[in-house]
Design a protein around this motif. Structure first.
Motif, PDB file in Angstrom:
ATOM      1  N   LEU A   1       0.826  -1.205   0.000  1.00  0.00           N
ATOM      2  CA  LEU A   1       0.000   0.000   0.000  1.00  0.00           C
ATOM      3  C   LEU A   1       0.860   1.255   0.000  1.00  0.00           C
ATOM      4  O   LEU A   1       0.578   2.221  -0.728  1.00  0.00           O
ATOM      5  N   ALA A   2       1.937   1.255   0.791  1.00  0.00           N
ATOM      6  CA  ALA A   2       2.814   2.435   0.809  1.00  0.00           C
ATOM      7  C   ALA A   2       3.445   2.670  -0.556  1.00  0.00           C
ATOM      8  O   ALA A   2       3.566   3.814  -1.017  1.00  0.00           O
ATOM      9  N   ALA A   3       3.833   1.597  -1.243  1.00  0.00           N
ATOM     10  CA  ALA A   3       4.431   1.750  -2.569  1.00  0.00           C
ATOM     11  C   ALA A   3       3.435   2.350  -3.553  1.00  0.00           C
ATOM     12  O   ALA A   3       3.787   3.209  -4.374  1.00  0.00           O
ATOM     13  N   LEU A   4       2.170   1.927  -3.469  1.00  0.00           N
ATOM     14  CA  LEU A   4       1.152   2.484  -4.366  1.00  0.00           C
ATOM     15  C   LEU A   4       0.923   3.958  -4.067  1.00  0.00           C
ATOM     16  O   LEU A   4       0.786   4.777  -4.998  1.00  0.00           O
ATOM     17  N   VAL A   5       0.878   4.323  -2.804  1.00  0.00           N
ATOM     18  CA  VAL A   5       0.619   5.722  -2.453  1.00  0.00           C
ATOM     19  C   VAL A   5       1.775   6.613  -2.904  1.00  0.00           C
ATOM     20  O   VAL A   5       1.569   7.707  -3.428  1.00  0.00           O
ATOM     21  N   VAL A   6       3.005   6.144  -2.714  1.00  0.00           N
ATOM     22  CA  VAL A   6       4.160   6.950  -3.127  1.00  0.00           C
ATOM     23  C   VAL A   6       4.184   7.144  -4.634  1.00  0.00           C
ATOM     24  O   VAL A   6       4.527   8.218  -5.146  1.00  0.00           O
ATOM     25  N   ALA A   7       3.794   6.128  -5.393  1.00  0.00           N
ATOM     26  CA  ALA A   7       3.926   6.155  -6.852  1.00  0.00           C
ATOM     27  C   ALA A   7       2.740   6.806  -7.549  1.00  0.00           C
ATOM     28  O   ALA A   7       2.858   7.178  -8.725  1.00  0.00           O
ATOM     29  N   ASN A   8       1.606   6.962  -6.892  1.00  0.00           N
ATOM     30  CA  ASN A   8       0.401   7.440  -7.570  1.00  0.00           C
ATOM     31  C   ASN A   8      -0.219   8.589  -6.793  1.00  0.00           C
ATOM     32  O   ASN A   8      -0.145   8.658  -5.571  1.00  0.00           O
ATOM     33  N   ARG A   9      -0.859   9.471  -7.574  1.00  0.00           N
ATOM     34  CA  ARG A   9      -1.494  10.619  -6.939  1.00  0.00           C
ATOM     35  C   ARG A   9      -2.680  10.221  -6.071  1.00  0.00           C
ATOM     36  O   ARG A   9      -2.929  10.816  -5.029  1.00  0.00           O
ATOM     37  N   LEU A  10      -3.469   9.209  -6.498  1.00  0.00           N
ATOM     38  CA  LEU A  10      -4.645   8.794  -5.741  1.00  0.00           C
ATOM     39  C   LEU A  10      -4.666   7.273  -5.647  1.00  0.00           C
ATOM     40  O   LEU A  10      -4.536   6.581  -6.655  1.00  0.00           O
ATOM     41  N   THR A  11      -4.811   6.768  -4.429  1.00  0.00           N
ATOM     42  CA  THR A  11      -4.910   5.330  -4.185  1.00  0.00           C
ATOM     43  C   THR A  11      -6.167   5.076  -3.365  1.00  0.00           C
ATOM     44  O   THR A  11      -6.418   5.777  -2.379  1.00  0.00           O
ATOM     45  N   VAL A  12      -6.957   4.082  -3.776  1.00  0.00           N
ATOM     46  CA  VAL A  12      -8.202   3.739  -3.088  1.00  0.00           C
ATOM     47  C   VAL A  12      -7.999   2.422  -2.352  1.00  0.00           C
ATOM     48  O   VAL A  12      -7.734   1.387  -2.969  1.00  0.00           O
ATOM     49  N   LEU A  13      -8.103   2.439  -1.025  1.00  0.00           N
ATOM     50  CA  LEU A  13      -8.051   1.247  -0.184  1.00  0.00           C
ATOM     51  C   LEU A  13      -9.483   0.848   0.145  1.00  0.00           C
ATOM     52  O   LEU A  13     -10.243   1.652   0.671  1.00  0.00           O
ATOM     53  N   TYR A  14      -9.867  -0.388  -0.183  1.00  0.00           N
ATOM     54  CA  TYR A  14     -11.239  -0.806   0.066  1.00  0.00           C
ATOM     55  C   TYR A  14     -11.254  -2.212   0.632  1.00  0.00           C
ATOM     56  O   TYR A  14     -10.288  -2.963   0.518  1.00  0.00           O
ATOM     57  N   GLY A  15     -12.356  -2.547   1.248  1.00  0.00           N
ATOM     58  CA  GLY A  15     -12.504  -3.858   1.863  1.00  0.00           C
ATOM     59  C   GLY A  15     -13.763  -3.897   2.705  1.00  0.00           C
ATOM     60  O   GLY A  15     -14.444  -2.876   2.899  1.00  0.00           O
ATOM     61  N   PRO A  16     -14.116  -5.061   3.251  1.00  0.00           N
ATOM     62  CA  PRO A  16     -15.336  -5.166   4.044  1.00  0.00           C
ATOM     63  C   PRO A  16     -15.182  -4.487   5.408  1.00  0.00           C
ATOM     64  O   PRO A  16     -14.072  -4.207   5.868  1.00  0.00           O
ATOM     65  N   THR A  17     -16.316  -4.238   6.047  1.00  0.00           N
ATOM     66  CA  THR A  17     -16.299  -3.666   7.398  1.00  0.00           C
ATOM     67  C   THR A  17     -15.601  -4.616   8.359  1.00  0.00           C
ATOM     68  O   THR A  17     -15.862  -5.819   8.366  1.00  0.00           O
ATOM     69  N   GLY A  18     -14.691  -4.073   9.171  1.00  0.00           N
ATOM     70  CA  GLY A  18     -13.979  -4.893  10.145  1.00  0.00           C
ATOM     71  C   GLY A  18     -12.741  -5.576   9.605  1.00  0.00           C
ATOM     72  O   GLY A  18     -12.129  -6.373  10.312  1.00  0.00           O
ATOM     73  N   ALA A  19     -12.344  -5.286   8.361  1.00  0.00           N
ATOM     74  CA  ALA A  19     -11.153  -5.924   7.808  1.00  0.00           C
ATOM     75  C   ALA A  19      -9.865  -5.332   8.372  1.00  0.00           C
ATOM     76  O   ALA A  19      -8.795  -5.922   8.224  1.00  0.00           O
ATOM     77  N   GLY A  20      -9.933  -4.160   9.001  1.00  0.00           N
ATOM     78  CA  GLY A  20      -8.741  -3.546   9.589  1.00  0.00           C
ATOM     79  C   GLY A  20      -8.167  -2.407   8.776  1.00  0.00           C
ATOM     80  O   GLY A  20      -6.975  -2.121   8.884  1.00  0.00           O
ATOM     81  N   LYS A  21      -9.004  -1.709   7.991  1.00  0.00           N
ATOM     82  CA  LYS A  21      -8.491  -0.629   7.142  1.00  0.00           C
ATOM     83  C   LYS A  21      -7.929   0.520   7.984  1.00  0.00           C
ATOM     84  O   LYS A  21      -6.844   1.032   7.698  1.00  0.00           O
ATOM     85  N   THR A  22      -8.666   0.931   9.031  1.00  0.00           N
ATOM     86  CA  THR A  22      -8.200   2.064   9.846  1.00  0.00           C
ATOM     87  C   THR A  22      -6.890   1.724  10.549  1.00  0.00           C
ATOM     88  O   THR A  22      -5.979   2.560  10.632  1.00  0.00           O
ATOM     89  N   SER A  23      -6.754   0.504  11.062  1.00  0.00           N
ATOM     90  CA  SER A  23      -5.505   0.105  11.718  1.00  0.00           C
ATOM     91  C   SER A  23      -4.348   0.109  10.725  1.00  0.00           C
ATOM     92  O   SER A  23      -3.233   0.554  11.051  1.00  0.00           O
ATOM     93  N   LEU A  24      -4.575  -0.393   9.511  1.00  0.00           N
ATOM     94  CA  LEU A  24      -3.515  -0.414   8.501  1.00  0.00           C
ATOM     95  C   LEU A  24      -3.072   0.997   8.153  1.00  0.00           C
ATOM     96  O   LEU A  24      -1.873   1.262   7.983  1.00  0.00           O
ATOM     97  N   LEU A  25      -4.025   1.946   8.087  1.00  0.00           N
ATOM     98  CA  LEU A  25      -3.667   3.331   7.760  1.00  0.00           C
ATOM     99  C   LEU A  25      -2.870   3.972   8.891  1.00  0.00           C
ATOM    100  O   LEU A  25      -1.813   4.558   8.659  1.00  0.00           O
ATOM    101  N   ALA A  26      -3.389   3.867  10.130  1.00  0.00           N
ATOM    102  CA  ALA A  26      -2.782   4.600  11.250  1.00  0.00           C
ATOM    103  C   ALA A  26      -1.458   4.005  11.681  1.00  0.00           C
ATOM    104  O   ALA A  26      -0.477   4.728  11.912  1.00  0.00           O
ATOM    105  N   ALA A  27      -1.400   2.673  11.833  1.00  0.00           N
ATOM    106  CA  ALA A  27      -0.205   2.040  12.378  1.00  0.00           C
ATOM    107  C   ALA A  27       0.690   1.435  11.314  1.00  0.00           C
ATOM    108  O   ALA A  27       1.791   0.983  11.640  1.00  0.00           O
ATOM    109  N   GLY A  28       0.249   1.413  10.056  1.00  0.00           N
ATOM    110  CA  GLY A  28       1.052   0.819   9.000  1.00  0.00           C
ATOM    111  C   GLY A  28       1.480   1.813   7.936  1.00  0.00           C
ATOM    112  O   GLY A  28       2.662   2.037   7.699  1.00  0.00           O
ATOM    113  N   LEU A  29       0.497   2.455   7.278  1.00  0.00           N
ATOM    114  CA  LEU A  29       0.820   3.347   6.170  1.00  0.00           C
ATOM    115  C   LEU A  29       1.516   4.615   6.644  1.00  0.00           C
ATOM    116  O   LEU A  29       2.494   5.060   6.022  1.00  0.00           O
TER     117      LEU A  29
END
Length: 772
Positions: free
Chosen positions: A36-64
């Motif tokens: 995900l970090a590689a996609l964000v660095v290389a592109n102006r807009l990156t869309v992260l999607y997934g089902p509710t409860g998959a851990g998107k907010t945790s991946l953004l705050a503590a990972g990305l």
């Protein structure tokens, strides 16, 4: 499952997402974090999607976020386009409600510091000690764009265009620095975003799907986050148990293996085992994730309410304040002692139990459910709990009824025995009792007659009070109609002569036209009240024969008011027609009038020029040319800065457009030049009445009538103040404002507005809207 009172903090966040400060505890997502970090660095807009409860907010705050910071980015705090605005903020008055919500997460000052900005302008104005660094913007829960603020759908497209603008090339976007944008959205919101693909050409092609944890990743979370609590064997067994789902097959519930494990269920089971010193608890058993969340929520609420006994209040607070009617998460701002009606101490306990999470926005602390995944389990838990409470109350009532019936049965048995023993003794007393009953019946008849008479007197007095109130209002209306007719009749003799009182006369004349509809409305109300009173008297005649004579007399007296009401209607219609005719004549004469040239000083000529400009502006205003009129009024007070009439009319134009602050400033400037200028005194009275500053309104109205006794608008203000005093037992006025510009005499509380005889040169108050 209660948390230890001392010792290290649990490495598992439970139902809430990981935060930026917990990056060292965030495991199991190394591959997703790098990709995900590689996609964000290389592109102006990156869309992260997934089902509710998959851990998107945790991946953004503590990972990305840590990955982008290591790559040299300046990462703005995680933001959301939805949510609640500061108390008292009207979203209809904002430039863009979604942009304001995003900027609230970035800004640490007052709300006014974000309401005026677009996203691009805010980023350009932001102070950064290293402006050469690229910017990274992360917007979580982007589906809020389509589920919140449904009354402003047109602002969604504008918000998306702001995002496109800020990630454009440096020469067209944020000045001289590249910007990368990552949007996190649920699966079901992705289709809504596709509808706006025309605004985001070629920008929606870079997407990254996040699935729930697989077993190897779950084992890594358990073995790395809490060393020593989980062995490899224990972790694999718990992962295998949690990867099962209960399904109904052939009419029976069965456990079937699944590929994925919901991160929130894994965190709850691991946190429970850590709290129990390495022993597994009920949450570690194979079951549906919703069932595990319900059990966790019930246990957490029970711990939070310990010592308070207010579980129902806690559950109502969560259901009413933190879950919207549409089933989404809501937020509530912390108060001084309570938050959303719940004591702050209980709210802090819920935060400690990780049912709630707190967030700082614009210097205030906001609370919401710890995770969106809790919404459905919390609603189901509340429904089950309230239903069980209802059943308990029903069972207690049934038991009480059974006990009462049993007691009545026992009492009845002994009562019958006692009655049989007493029967023969009572036979001798029968005759005496019958005589007493006859006497009591006679007394009852006397009391019934007295009660009927008292009720009739009460009903009569109530109807008399209504009749007296009708008479008072009728006299007041007749007085105001007579005053309006006097102004109109006096204006029939008006011709422009350039005298000092001319501006006040004209202002009062057009003000009467603005007040005539209000007088007509008051008359219509009186007619309805007269009709209702007559009907009430007719009904009382049949129901209260004991006071029939008095009711007939009151009915006759009430009926005598009908000719007066009809006469007032005829006078109002005639006054309206005459005002319209005189207005056409007056405007024509003013348009053709040119003041004779006089000699004298330059100041005298300037004053005469100011008055001529005022007349021209007045004619333009009455014919609907508001902007042209405003310009001439401004030229008028430039010619003669001490000309109060020009300032007054500028205030009236501002008043008509809703700019009350500018209107009040202009009226004060007029009174600073001429302290007894009636129209401006009347206008200040109307402004104070609208603010409910009744003593200030009364003072200004009385000062206005002292200057111009036929000022109808001031009379209306005085009457409204008096009606308020008659309708309220206690006054909540705070006293006169020290900034009141209307004289210095103390306001009195007269019983009614003073009647004023028309004089040769009437003056009055006018509305800023042109009178037709």
């Amino acid at each position: 499952m209660s948390a230890p009172k001392s010792g290290p903090q649990s490495p598992f966040p439970g139902p809430r997402p990981y935060e930026a400060g917990e990056r060292d505890r965030f495991h199991g997502r190394a591959g997703e974090r790098r990709d995900l970090a590689a996609l964000v660095v290389a592109n102006r807009l990156t869309v992260l999607y997934g089902p509710t409860g998959a851990g998107k907010t945790s991946l953004l705050a503590a990972g990305l976020v840590p990955e982008l910071e290591r790559a040299g980015f300046m990462v703005m705090p995680l933001a959301r386009p939805g949510g609640l605005l500061p108390p008292g903020t009207n979203p209809l008055h904002l430039r863009n409600v979604y942009s304001a919500n995003v900027l609230m997460h970035w800004h640490h000052g007052e709300f006014e510091g974000v309401a005026k900005h677009t996203i691009t302008s805010y980023l350009e104005a932001m102070q950064d000690p290293r402006p050469e660094r690229p910017l990274a913007l992360i917007i979580d829960q982007f589906e809020d764009l389509f589920t919140t603020h449904a009354t402003q759908p047109e602002q969604r497209e504008a918000f998306l265009r702001e995002l496109v603008e800020c990630i454009s090339e440096p020469e067209r976007g944020v000045e001289e620095r590249p910007v990368r944008l990552c949007l996190a959205i649920r699966d079901e919101g992705l289709a809504e975003l596709e509808r706006y693909a025309s605004i985001l050409p070629d920008l929606l092609r870079v997407r990254f799907r996040l699935d729930p944890l697989r077993r190897p990743a779950a084992v890594e979370v358990m073995t790395h986050a809490a060393g020593g609590v989980f062995t490899r064997t224990d972790a694999e067994k718990l992962a295998g148990d949690l990867a099962h789902r209960r399904v109904r097959a052939f009419g029976k519930l069965a456990l079937v293996p699944s590929e994925f494990i919901e991160p929130i269920q894994l965190q709850l089971a691991c946190d429970e085992k850590w709290r129990r010193g390495g022993r597994s608890g009920p949450l570690a058993k194979p079951r549906d994730p919703d069932e595990a969340l319900i059990r966790y929520f019930d246990a957490a609420v029970a711990r939070a309410r310990s010592g308070w006994g207010s579980e129902a209040r806690i559950r109502h607070f969560i259901a009413d304040k933190l879950i919207t009617p549409e089933g989404a998460r809501g937020a509530v701002v912390r108060g001084k002692r309570t938050t959303g009606g719940l004591a702050n101490k209980l709210v802090e306990r819920l935060e400690h139990e990780r049912i709630l999470r707190a967030e700082e926005r614009l210097g205030s602390r906001w609370y919401e459910l710890a995770h969106e995944r809790l919404l459905a389990p919390v609603r189901l838990s509340n429904t089950t709990w309230f239903e069980s409470q209802r059943r308990r109350r029903t069972a207690r009532r049934v038991a009480l009824v059974v006990l009462l019936l049993a007691g009545l049965g026992v009492a009845g048995y002994f009562g019958v025995q006692w009655a049989l023993d007493r029967y023969h003794g009572l036979e001798g007393e029968k005759s005496g009792v019958e005589a007493e009953l006859a006497a009591l019946d006679h007394t009852r008849q006397d009391l019934a007659a007295a009660l009927a008479k008292a009720e009739g007197a009460h009903a009569l007095e109530s109807l008399r009070a209504q009749a007296r109130a009708l008479d008072v209002d009728l006299v007041g209306l007749a007085d105001d109609v007579q005053a309006a007719r006097g102004v109109i009749a006096e204006m029939g003799r008006f011709s422009p002569r350039g005298r000092d009182g001319e501006t006040a006369d004209l202002t009062n004349f057009v003000a009467v036209a603005a007040e005539l509809p209000g007088l007509s409305g008051r008359l219509t109300g009186l007619v309805q009240r007269h009709t209702d009173l007559g009907a009430a008297l007719g009904a009382a005649l049949g129901a209260r024969p004991v006071v029939a004579d008095d009711l007939k007399a009151l009915s006759k007296e009430t009926a005598s008011r009908a000719p007066e009401l009809e006469r007032l209607r005829a006078e109002l219609d005639a006054a309206t027609a005459e005002q319209t005719r005189q207005r056409v004549r007056v405007l024509a004469e003013l348009a053709a009038f040119e003041a004779p040239q006089r000699g004298g000083s330059g100041d005298a000529r300037a004053r005469e020029m100011a008055r001529q400009l005022w007349r021209d502006a007045f004619v333009l205003l009455q014919r609907g040319s508001t902007e042209d009129a405003r310009g001439r009024f401004e030229r008028s007070h430039l010619r003669d800065p001490g000309y109060a009439a020009a300032w007054d009319m500028l205030g009236r134009i501002a008043h008509a457009t809703g700019d009350l602050k500018t209107a009040e400033q202009s009226y004060r400037k007029a009174l600073a030049q001429t302290s007894d200028y009636g129209p401006s005194l009347g206008s200040m009275a109307s402004l104070y009445l609208a603010k409910e500053w009744y003593l200030d309104a009364e003072r200004c109205a009385r000062e206005a009538l002292a200057a111009q006794p036929d000022l109808l608008a001031a009379r209306v203000v005085l009457r409204a103040v008096q009606q308020r005093r008659q309708s309220e037992v206690e006054s909540d006025e705070e006293g006169l404002s020290p900034k009141n510009p209307c004289g210095h005499a103390p306001a009195t509380t007269a019983a009614a507005a003073p009647a004023a005889e028309p004089k040769a040169e009437p003056a009055g108050e006018a509305k800023a809207e042109p009178a037709e």
